[in-house]
Design an enzyme around this catalytic site. Structure first.
Site, PDB file in Angstrom:
ATOM      1  N   HIS A 234      -4.892  10.068  -3.194  1.00 23.40           N
ATOM      2  CA  HIS A 234      -5.535   8.948  -2.514  1.00 23.40           C
ATOM      3  C   HIS A 234      -5.411   9.106  -1.002  1.00 23.40           C
ATOM      4  CE1 HIS A 234      -1.657   6.777  -1.815  1.00 23.40           C
ATOM      5  NE2 HIS A 234      -1.355   7.065  -3.064  1.00 23.40           N
TER       6      HIS A 234
ATOM      7  N   ASP B 187      -5.273   6.759   1.413  1.00 23.96           N
ATOM      8  CA  ASP B 187      -4.562   5.764   2.204  1.00 23.96           C
ATOM      9  C   ASP B 187      -3.052   5.889   2.086  1.00 23.96           C
ATOM     10  OD1 ASP B 187      -4.891   4.935  -0.498  1.00 23.96           O
ATOM     11  OD2 ASP B 187      -4.350   2.889   0.032  1.00 23.96           O
TER      12      ASP B 187
ATOM     13  N   ASP C 101       3.506   9.845   0.418  1.00 22.42           N
ATOM     14  CA  ASP C 101       2.830   9.161  -0.681  1.00 22.42           C
ATOM     15  C   ASP C 101       1.476   8.695  -0.159  1.00 22.42           C
ATOM     16  OD1 ASP C 101       1.933   7.467  -2.691  1.00 22.42           O
ATOM     17  OD2 ASP C 101       3.417   5.913  -2.280  1.00 22.42           O
TER      18      ASP C 101
ATOM     19  N   GLU D 117      -5.878   2.904  -2.599  1.00 20.68           N
ATOM     20  CA  GLU D 117      -4.993   2.899  -3.768  1.00 20.68           C
ATOM     21  C   GLU D 117      -3.833   1.928  -3.591  1.00 20.68           C
ATOM     22  OE1 GLU D 117      -1.556   4.156  -6.315  1.00 20.68           O
ATOM     23  OE2 GLU D 117      -1.706   4.059  -4.121  1.00 20.68           O
ATOM     24  N   GLU D 118      -3.279   1.889  -2.394  1.00 23.30           N
ATOM     25  CA  GLU D 118      -2.069   1.118  -2.166  1.00 23.30           C
ATOM     26  C   GLU D 118      -2.316  -0.386  -2.069  1.00 23.30           C
ATOM     27  OE1 GLU D 118       0.628   2.429  -2.589  1.00 23.30           O
ATOM     28  OE2 GLU D 118       0.776   4.448  -1.777  1.00 23.30           O
TER      29      GLU D 118
ATOM     30  N   ASP E  23       0.252  12.223  -7.432  1.00 22.30           N
ATOM     31  CA  ASP E  23       0.917  11.049  -6.861  1.00 22.30           C
ATOM     32  C   ASP E  23       2.284  10.770  -7.473  1.00 22.30           C
ATOM     33  OD1 ASP E  23       1.085   8.975  -5.098  1.00 22.30           O
ATOM     34  OD2 ASP E  23      -0.191   7.599  -6.225  1.00 22.30           O
TER      35      ASP E  23
ATOM     36  N   HIS F  21       6.970   3.581   0.547  1.00 23.55           N
ATOM     37  CA  HIS F  21       6.592   2.197   0.903  1.00 23.55           C
ATOM     38  C   HIS F  21       7.580   1.559   1.870  1.00 23.55           C
ATOM     39  CE1 HIS F  21       3.814   1.521  -2.853  1.00 23.55           C
ATOM     40  NE2 HIS F  21       3.651   2.708  -2.277  1.00 23.55           N
TER      41      HIS F  21
END
Length: 493
Positions: free
Chosen positions: A82, A84, A121, A151-152, A175, A463
């Site tokens: 992904h 983002d 990530d 995605e996030e 991922d 994150h």
């Protein structure tokens, strides 16, 4: 935008092409919903090399590369990542994720970022796919690189992927975040958005005004790290208020905490007024509560801190009934691991994260993220949240529900990856189901026959600003990925 050899901090690492691409990714801001600049950069690069480029209706990027010589008869493989990244930073870091580059640096065996999330990530997976596109010495069959958007922050890219665009029979998702583990399933999830209507009253002019802040928590991914027992700043703040707001005659003027529904909140704060006579008691209660949580969370949150600061007096505070309903709602709201899986030892079955609290003109908004390997587990948590909201006279709606990725024990590509890993590293990988949400479950709707697997290097604390990726495992992941591409079987028709 590109990174010259003199500017490169990571280009000497193995594999060089992957790390050089990762530096370019870090240099172009790409938080969720702001991936256009990075996508445009990749598109221009691909078109310069006469690669077929498709941008679908929601912004997903698909790039095709023909097979290398002698591999034309192999099944088509999609390598998926992904575009983002999660935008999180430390409170003292000045950084605009929409305009400022990420600053990667090497710390021993790890690559980290200075004060922000790193974006490994899923930037490392994206970089690996782009490095393969640019290589002339890698053996592979027909390839499709699928880079999804958002995605996030909601998986809108995966939700919007239409049938008929992909030609691949096999998809390799990049991922995952632990070397030596092969993922064949993941949790589904849903966002729970709560709105608590509130009424305001004129603030008492003779009262003192303060803000209580909780900070220093580790935070992290609300799926990958939810079982680690880390503190949730929103829940800790509610715990203090539930225990002491009434006795201190405290009147709330503002409440906020967390910034993303899929990140465990690291910081939260509450502004309020109190009578002058209660100041000493307030200071005592805050000190006692800090000692309490530091003792309880000593192993998981050694840096937790509470700070009490005087602020400008507000014009209004919540009325008594609104404040009571608010504190009880947040304090009673479930959070964390709800159930472990009976079928897969050590894996979380169901969880939720009370991720974000914000104060609006006429309501307090709360966003939770619910995850579960099974639909019934998710539905039960939804039911609990509905009950709590009914008691608090709050409204709740559930949005963005996405399915889990049901494990397929007979997956041919999983067997290929497993056998390849064993032949390279002389040890068995672990076949896993991850509690985080991968996009694979959503791909199954438009492409029900797609054979999928997920692999990746070791990434810690995604994150959050402590995110880091292990350098050695990036090389191991790369070696495995290239070896798997060489072993893709011939098409059967």
């Amino acid at each position: 935008m590109s990174i010259s050899s003199t500017q490169s901090q990571l280009g000497h690492l193995y594999p060089p092409a992957l790390w050089q691409w990762f530096e370019q990714i870090c240099a172009i801001p790409h938080p969720s919903k702001h991936e256009a600049a990075l996508s445009a950069h990749i598109q221009a690069w691909a078109r310069e090399r006469d690669l077929a480029v498709i941008v679908d209706q929601v912004g997903n990027l698909i790039i095709r590369k023909p097979a290398s010589a002698g591999m034309e008869d192999r099944k088509t493989v999609a390598i998926q990542a992904h575009l983002d990244m999660v935008p999180q930073k430390n409170a003292d870091k000045v950084h605009d994720f929409c305009s400022d580059p990420i600053e990667p640096w090497i710390d021993g065996d790890w690559v980290k970022a200075r004060g922000t999330t790193l974006g490994s990530d899923n930037g490392i997976g994206m970089a690996s796919a782009l490095a393969i596109l640019g290589a002339s010495d890698i053996q592979h069959g027909p390839l499709e690189i699928l880079l999804t958007v958002d995605e996030e922050a909601g998986m809108s890219g995966a939700f919007g992927l239409q049938a008929g665009i992909l030609e691949a029979e096999i998809l390799i998702n990049t991922d995952s975040e632990q070397e030596g583990e092969i993922y064949m399933g993941c949790a589904g999830g849903v966002d729970a958005k709560i709105a608590l209507p509130v009424k305001w009253q004129t603030a008492d002019e003779d009262h003192l005004a303060y803000t209580l802040s909780i900070s220093g928590l580790k935070g992290g991914h609300s799926g990958v790290n939810i079982h680690l027992g880390r503190g949730n700043a929103n829940k800790l703040l509610a715990r203090f208020l539930a225990g002491h707001a009434s006795e201190l005659h405290l009147a709330i003027s503002h409440l906020q905490g967390g910034s993303l529904r899929n990140a465990i909140p690291r910081e939260a704060q509450c502004s309020f007024t109190i009578p002058v006579s209660q100041l000493e008691s307030l200071q005592t209660r805050v000190a006692q509560f800090e000692t309490l949580v530091k003792t309880e969370l000593a192993a998981t949150e050694p840096a937790i801190k509470l700070r009490l600061a005087d602020v400008q007096a507000p014009q209004k505070t919540l009325d008594t009934e609104s404040q009571s309903r608010l504190i009880n709602l947040i304090n009673a709201c479930p959070n964390g691991v709800m159930r472990m899986s009976d079928d897969i030892p050590g894996v979380v079955e169901s969880s939720l994260n009370l991720g974000v609290m914000t104060t609006e003109t006429d309501q307090i908004q709360i966003i939770c993220m619910v995850r579960s390997l099974i639909d019934s587990g998710r539905a039960y948590i939804e039911s609990q949240l509905q009950s709590v909201c009914d008691l608090a006279q709050a409204q709740i709606r559930f949005e963005g529900c996405y399915p889990g990725w049901k494990p397929d024990q007979q997956s041919p590509v999983m067997a290929i990856v497993k056998d390849t890993y064993e032949s390279i590293y002389q040890r068995e990988p672990e076949i896993m189901v991850i509690h985080a949400g991968l996009e694979c479950g959503l791909f199954k709707k438009p492409y029900p026959h797609l054979d999928m697997v997920s692999i990746g290097p070791t990434i810690r604390f995604p994150h959050g600003p402590d995110e880091m990726v292990n350098i050695q495992t990036v090389g191991q992941y790369w070696t495995l990925l290239l070896a798997v591409l060489q072993r893709i079987p011939q098409r059967t028709n």
